[in-house]
Design a protein around this motif. Structure first.
Motif, PDB file in Angstrom:
ATOM      1  N   PRO A 146       0.814  -1.412   0.310  1.00  0.00           N
ATOM      2  CA  PRO A 146       0.084  -0.351   0.055  1.00  0.00           C
ATOM      3  C   PRO A 146       0.766   1.575   0.299  1.00  0.00           C
ATOM      4  CG  PRO A 146      -0.257  -1.410   1.814  1.00  0.00           C
ATOM      5  CD  PRO A 146       0.580  -1.874   1.109  1.00  0.00           C
ATOM      6  N   LYS A 147       1.783   1.229   0.617  1.00  0.00           N
ATOM      7  CA  LYS A 147       3.068   2.660   0.959  1.00  0.00           C
ATOM      8  C   LYS A 147       3.500   2.692  -0.732  1.00  0.00           C
ATOM      9  CE  LYS A 147       4.133   2.017   5.329  1.00  0.00           C
ATOM     10  NZ  LYS A 147       5.663   2.026   6.249  1.00  0.00           N
ATOM     11  N   LEU A 148       3.629   1.858  -1.535  1.00  0.00           N
ATOM     12  CA  LEU A 148       3.679   2.170  -3.236  1.00  0.00           C
ATOM     13  C   LEU A 148       2.932   2.914  -4.286  1.00  0.00           C
ATOM     14  CD1 LEU A 148       6.097   1.913  -5.049  1.00  0.00           C
ATOM     15  CD2 LEU A 148       5.485  -0.529  -5.448  1.00  0.00           C
ATOM     16  N   MET A 149       3.199   4.044  -4.130  1.00  0.00           N
ATOM     17  CA  MET A 149       1.722   4.956  -4.796  1.00  0.00           C
ATOM     18  C   MET A 149       1.496   4.576  -5.963  1.00  0.00           C
ATOM     19  SD  MET A 149       1.234   7.008  -2.724  1.00  0.00           S
ATOM     20  CE  MET A 149       1.070   6.506  -1.784  1.00  0.00           C
ATOM     21  N   PRO A 150       0.111   4.731  -6.304  1.00  0.00           N
ATOM     22  CA  PRO A 150      -0.644   4.151  -7.881  1.00  0.00           C
ATOM     23  C   PRO A 150      -0.228   5.109  -8.928  1.00  0.00           C
ATOM     24  CG  PRO A 150      -1.880   5.493  -6.468  1.00  0.00           C
ATOM     25  CD  PRO A 150      -1.022   5.563  -5.190  1.00  0.00           C
ATOM     26  N   TYR A 151       1.404   5.532  -9.460  1.00  0.00           N
ATOM     27  CA  TYR A 151       1.687   6.270 -10.034  1.00  0.00           C
ATOM     28  C   TYR A 151       3.478   5.254 -10.885  1.00  0.00           C
ATOM     29  CZ  TYR A 151       3.363  10.817 -12.035  1.00  0.00           C
ATOM     30  OH  TYR A 151       3.249  11.591 -13.175  1.00  0.00           O
ATOM     31  N   LEU A 152       3.083   5.584 -12.212  1.00  0.00           N
ATOM     32  CA  LEU A 152       4.145   4.882 -12.761  1.00  0.00           C
ATOM     33  C   LEU A 152       4.510   5.929 -14.009  1.00  0.00           C
ATOM     34  CD1 LEU A 152       6.098   2.309 -13.006  1.00  0.00           C
ATOM     35  CD2 LEU A 152       4.297   1.359 -14.871  1.00  0.00           C
ATOM     36  N   HIS A 153       6.259   5.722 -13.610  1.00  0.00           N
ATOM     37  CA  HIS A 153       6.262   7.181 -14.940  1.00  0.00           C
ATOM     38  C   HIS A 153       7.317   6.004 -15.451  1.00  0.00           C
ATOM     39  CE1 HIS A 153       7.574  10.768 -17.572  1.00  0.00           C
ATOM     40  NE2 HIS A 153       8.932  10.444 -17.180  1.00  0.00           N
ATOM     41  N   LEU A 154       6.285   6.273 -17.262  1.00  0.00           N
ATOM     42  CA  LEU A 154       7.461   5.051 -17.903  1.00  0.00           C
ATOM     43  C   LEU A 154       6.803   5.240 -19.272  1.00  0.00           C
ATOM     44  CD1 LEU A 154       7.633   2.033 -17.668  1.00  0.00           C
ATOM     45  CD2 LEU A 154       6.171   1.229 -18.148  1.00  0.00           C
ATOM     46  N   PRO A 155       8.273   6.060 -19.268  1.00  0.00           N
ATOM     47  CA  PRO A 155       8.278   6.493 -20.907  1.00  0.00           C
ATOM     48  C   PRO A 155       7.912   5.307 -22.309  1.00  0.00           C
ATOM     49  CG  PRO A 155      10.165   7.647 -19.295  1.00  0.00           C
ATOM     50  CD  PRO A 155       9.804   6.128 -18.868  1.00  0.00           C
ATOM     51  N   VAL A 156       7.672   6.225 -23.387  1.00  0.00           N
ATOM     52  CA  VAL A 156       8.171   5.366 -24.647  1.00  0.00           C
ATOM     53  C   VAL A 156       8.219   6.016 -25.791  1.00  0.00           C
ATOM     54  CG1 VAL A 156       5.409   6.089 -25.427  1.00  0.00           C
ATOM     55  CG2 VAL A 156       5.929   3.629 -25.742  1.00  0.00           C
ATOM     56  N   GLN A 157       8.818   7.500 -25.789  1.00  0.00           N
ATOM     57  CA  GLN A 157       9.171   8.128 -26.553  1.00  0.00           C
ATOM     58  C   GLN A 157       7.992   8.124 -28.035  1.00  0.00           C
ATOM     59  OE1 GLN A 157      11.102   9.946 -24.578  1.00  0.00           O
ATOM     60  NE2 GLN A 157      12.355   7.865 -22.866  1.00  0.00           N
ATOM     61  N   ALA A 158       7.810   6.897 -28.414  1.00  0.00           N
ATOM     62  CA  ALA A 158       6.955   6.922 -29.555  1.00  0.00           C
ATOM     63  C   ALA A 158       7.175   5.863 -30.107  1.00  0.00           C
ATOM     64  CB  ALA A 158       8.520   7.260 -31.089  1.00  0.00           C
ATOM     65  N   GLY A 159       5.646   6.141 -30.666  1.00  0.00           N
ATOM     66  CA  GLY A 159       4.730   5.723 -31.681  1.00  0.00           C
ATOM     67  C   GLY A 159       4.865   4.147 -32.224  1.00  0.00           C
ATOM     68  N   SER A 160       6.179   4.334 -32.727  1.00  0.00           N
ATOM     69  CA  SER A 160       5.879   3.544 -33.961  1.00  0.00           C
ATOM     70  C   SER A 160       7.214   2.561 -33.880  1.00  0.00           C
ATOM     71  CB  SER A 160       6.618   4.397 -35.700  1.00  0.00           C
ATOM     72  OG  SER A 160       7.464   4.062 -36.089  1.00  0.00           O
ATOM     73  N   ASP A 161       7.072   1.544 -34.422  1.00  0.00           N
ATOM     74  CA  ASP A 161       8.355   0.294 -33.964  1.00  0.00           C
ATOM     75  C   ASP A 161       9.202   0.850 -34.737  1.00  0.00           C
ATOM     76  OD1 ASP A 161       6.807  -0.990 -32.203  1.00  0.00           O
ATOM     77  OD2 ASP A 161       6.273  -2.951 -33.665  1.00  0.00           O
ATOM     78  N   ARG A 162       9.284   0.690 -35.989  1.00  0.00           N
ATOM     79  CA  ARG A 162      10.732   1.530 -37.373  1.00  0.00           C
ATOM     80  C   ARG A 162      11.658   2.449 -35.873  1.00  0.00           C
ATOM     81  NH1 ARG A 162      13.037   4.704 -40.291  1.00  0.00           N
ATOM     82  NH2 ARG A 162      11.636   6.557 -40.135  1.00  0.00           N
ATOM     83  N   ILE A 163      10.705   4.006 -35.487  1.00  0.00           N
ATOM     84  CA  ILE A 163      11.410   4.549 -35.440  1.00  0.00           C
ATOM     85  C   ILE A 163      12.354   3.808 -33.966  1.00  0.00           C
ATOM     86  CG2 ILE A 163      11.407   6.778 -33.734  1.00  0.00           C
ATOM     87  CD1 ILE A 163      11.056   7.551 -36.580  1.00  0.00           C
ATOM     88  N   LEU A 164      11.498   3.486 -32.978  1.00  0.00           N
ATOM     89  CA  LEU A 164      12.173   2.844 -31.439  1.00  0.00           C
ATOM     90  C   LEU A 164      12.879   2.320 -31.649  1.00  0.00           C
ATOM     91  CD1 LEU A 164       8.490   1.671 -29.888  1.00  0.00           C
ATOM     92  CD2 LEU A 164       9.760   3.757 -28.493  1.00  0.00           C
ATOM     93  N   LYS A 165      13.048   0.944 -32.748  1.00  0.00           N
ATOM     94  CA  LYS A 165      14.273   0.761 -33.164  1.00  0.00           C
ATOM     95  C   LYS A 165      15.386   1.467 -33.538  1.00  0.00           C
ATOM     96  CE  LYS A 165      15.198  -4.182 -35.263  1.00  0.00           C
ATOM     97  NZ  LYS A 165      16.813  -3.890 -36.559  1.00  0.00           N
ATOM     98  N   ALA A 166      15.246   2.922 -34.560  1.00  0.00           N
ATOM     99  CA  ALA A 166      16.093   3.464 -35.037  1.00  0.00           C
ATOM    100  C   ALA A 166      16.503   4.543 -33.408  1.00  0.00           C
ATOM    101  CB  ALA A 166      16.022   4.760 -35.441  1.00  0.00           C
ATOM    102  N   MET A 167      15.802   4.335 -32.240  1.00  0.00           N
ATOM    103  CA  MET A 167      16.009   6.054 -31.711  1.00  0.00           C
ATOM    104  C   MET A 167      17.102   4.447 -30.142  1.00  0.00           C
ATOM    105  SD  MET A 167      12.798   7.099 -30.177  1.00  0.00           S
ATOM    106  CE  MET A 167      12.042   8.563 -30.624  1.00  0.00           C
ATOM    107  N   ASN A 168      17.242   2.462 -30.529  1.00  0.00           N
ATOM    108  CA  ASN A 168      17.392   1.715 -29.824  1.00  0.00           C
ATOM    109  C   ASN A 168      17.390   1.970 -28.453  1.00  0.00           C
ATOM    110  OD1 ASN A 168      19.824  -0.102 -29.004  1.00  0.00           O
ATOM    111  ND2 ASN A 168      20.554   1.300 -28.066  1.00  0.00           N
TER     112      ASN A 168
END
Ligand code: 5AD
Ligand code: SF4
Length: 441
Positions: free
Chosen positions: A253-275
């Motif tokens: 319960p002490k772990l707050m219900p909030y998660l910062h989880l960056p995705v950066q972009a929505g295209s698999d090709r770009i995510l690959k180029a971003m490594n």
């Protein structure tokens, strides 16, 4: 030590810089210096800089220029990531920079100040094997909400990012150091601790029983500290999240219900180029698993628009991932080429007007989502951690479990946890009223 008596530390950029700034203040305090008061000119100004985007880096130099015009002619220390990236070059660029000190060397700041007082212009951008944390004084006082750096550096090498170069390779602080610092912070008044790391989800260590584990183990240990009410961690990388941590969100319960989880972009090709080491699908499935463990979890993200080669259609995919993930809050940026990073030399750099337009569309969608998230809390009751005084008479500001600012009229003090009913929601805040139950108590 020297004639230098007062200091001011200005931290830019991420929360780790805020943490580092506090620690530099503690070090200078140990040497007999004191923080300059509001409006008072300081003898030493430390600019704790950020190098993540060009604008942030340029800000450091415009600040140096402004300080040079100050009548008091303060000693100027360039600290943080610009210092690390530029080293002695910074002093060639500006004669007003007396000290250059990188993020892994700031435990030596008092020595550097002494050298500078004798007329030297020291540069220290070493990344020593011995942790700077060992040279730091024990933590004493803390506000209700404290930062605690548990891991530094990053080995992910996203192709746009300077962090692996400025903060160095991924290093986890040892278990006992972290637990001791958390205990000291709670003793000093902290009710909430946010564990920090550029890639905090890569933290690993060994507990007092010799058991090897990741962030989950640490979170579960800190949750046993009496007086510590809230635990958060940031920033996570989607490729490093494990089942145990997901489960902890449903069990602690002490772990707050909030998660910062960056995705950066929505295209698999770009995510690959971003490594990035993940796909859109693996990211969305990960979020589903977190939400299954903790249904009220708020997700926040980071986005970059205009990565080299990003087409209109690929940008549309970023909007789609935003619709699919449904963010409570987010940070979005135009791609900024950083010297020495692979993406800076890639073909297909996107025109600034195109980036502007994409950023506007993305931010409009993200604002809609965060307003909807805030509105979803109207009519609910929640506990807030009071951490600031509001501008209006009798008003205080607290933090919700989902990191929203909640304005409330109350005579509660900073550090109190107060139950409020949410009456209204704005794009960046909530309005709470103390519930009759609380008022009667
Ligand atoms: N240009 C724009 N944004 C960047 N970020 C990191 N490097 C860059 C860059 N070169 C963003 C990412 C990261 C956040 C801290 O800053 O979204 O998650
Ligand atoms: Fe930079 Fe990527 Fe590491 Fe985050 S994970 S600090 S964006 S290299």
């Amino acid at each position: 030590m020297t004639d230098t008596k007062t200091y001011r530390i200005k931290s830019f950029g991420c929360q780790m810089n805020v943490y580092d700034g506090e620690r530099m203040g503690e070090l200078l305090g140990e040497k007999g210096m004191r923080a300059a008061k509001d409006g008072e000119d300081a003898d030493l100004v430390v600019l704790n800089t950020c190098h993540i985007r060009e604008k942030a880096a340029e800000k450091a130099y415009s600040d140096v220029g402004r300080l040079a015009k100050n009548e008091k002619k303060p000693m100027v220390a360039l600290a943080g990531c610009v210092a690390q990236a530029e080293g002695g070059e910074a002093q060639r660029r500006s004669e007003h920079i007396d000290i250059v000190v990188g993020p892994q060397a700031y435990h030596r700041l008092p020595e550097l100040v002494e050298q500078a007082a004798k007329g030297a212009r020291p540069v220290d951008t070493d990344m020593p094997a011995i942790s700077k944390f060992d040279a730091m004084p024990k933590r004493r006082r803390s506000g209700p909400s404290a930062f605690l750096t548990v891991a530094e550096g990053c080995d992910k090498f996203c192709t746009y990012c300077v962090v692996p170069y400025t903060r160095g390779t991924e290093i986890s602080r040892p278990w006992s150091d972290i637990v001791d610092e958390a205990l000291a912070l709670v003793d000093g008044g902290a009710k909430e601790i946010t564990l920090l790391g550029q890639n905090v989800s890569a933290w690993s260590g060994e507990n007092e029983k010799g058991q090897q584990g990741g962030l989950e183990l640490l979170v579960r240990r800190l949750a046993r500290i009496d007086g510590l009410e809230r635990i958060r961690y940031t920033t996570s990388h989607p490729a490093d999240m494990d089942e145990g941590l997901i489960a902890a969100h449903g069990e602690e319960p002490k772990l707050m219900p909030y998660l910062h989880l960056p995705v950066q972009a929505g295209s698999d090709r770009i995510l690959k180029a971003m490594n990035r080491h993940h796909t859109v699908d693996s990211y969305l499935k990960l979020i589903e698993r977190f939400r299954a463990a903790r249904p009220d979890l708020a997700i926040s993200g980071d986005f970059i628009v205009g990565f080299p080669g990003e087409t209109d259609a690929e940008f549309e995919e970023t909007l789609q991932v935003v619709r699919d993930a449904d963010y409570a809050s987010a940070y979005s940026f135009k791609y900024s080429p950083r010297p020495g990073t692979p993406a800076a030399d890639m073909d297909g750099q996107v025109a600034p007007q195109v980036m502007d337009e994409r950023l506007q569309r993305l931010q409009a969608l993200l604002s809609e989502q965060s307003l909807a998230f805030n509105r979803s809390k109207i009519g609910t009751q929640m506990d807030i951690l009071i951490d600031r005084v509001g501008k209006r008479e009798g008003q205080m500001i607290g933090k919700s479990p989902w990191l929203q600012s909640v304005f409330v009229a109350t005579d509660a003090d900073i550090g109190d946890i107060l139950t409020v009913d949410i009456a209204d929601a704005l794009p960046n805040s909530l309005h709470g009223i103390t519930s009759p139950k609380e008022a009667a108590a």
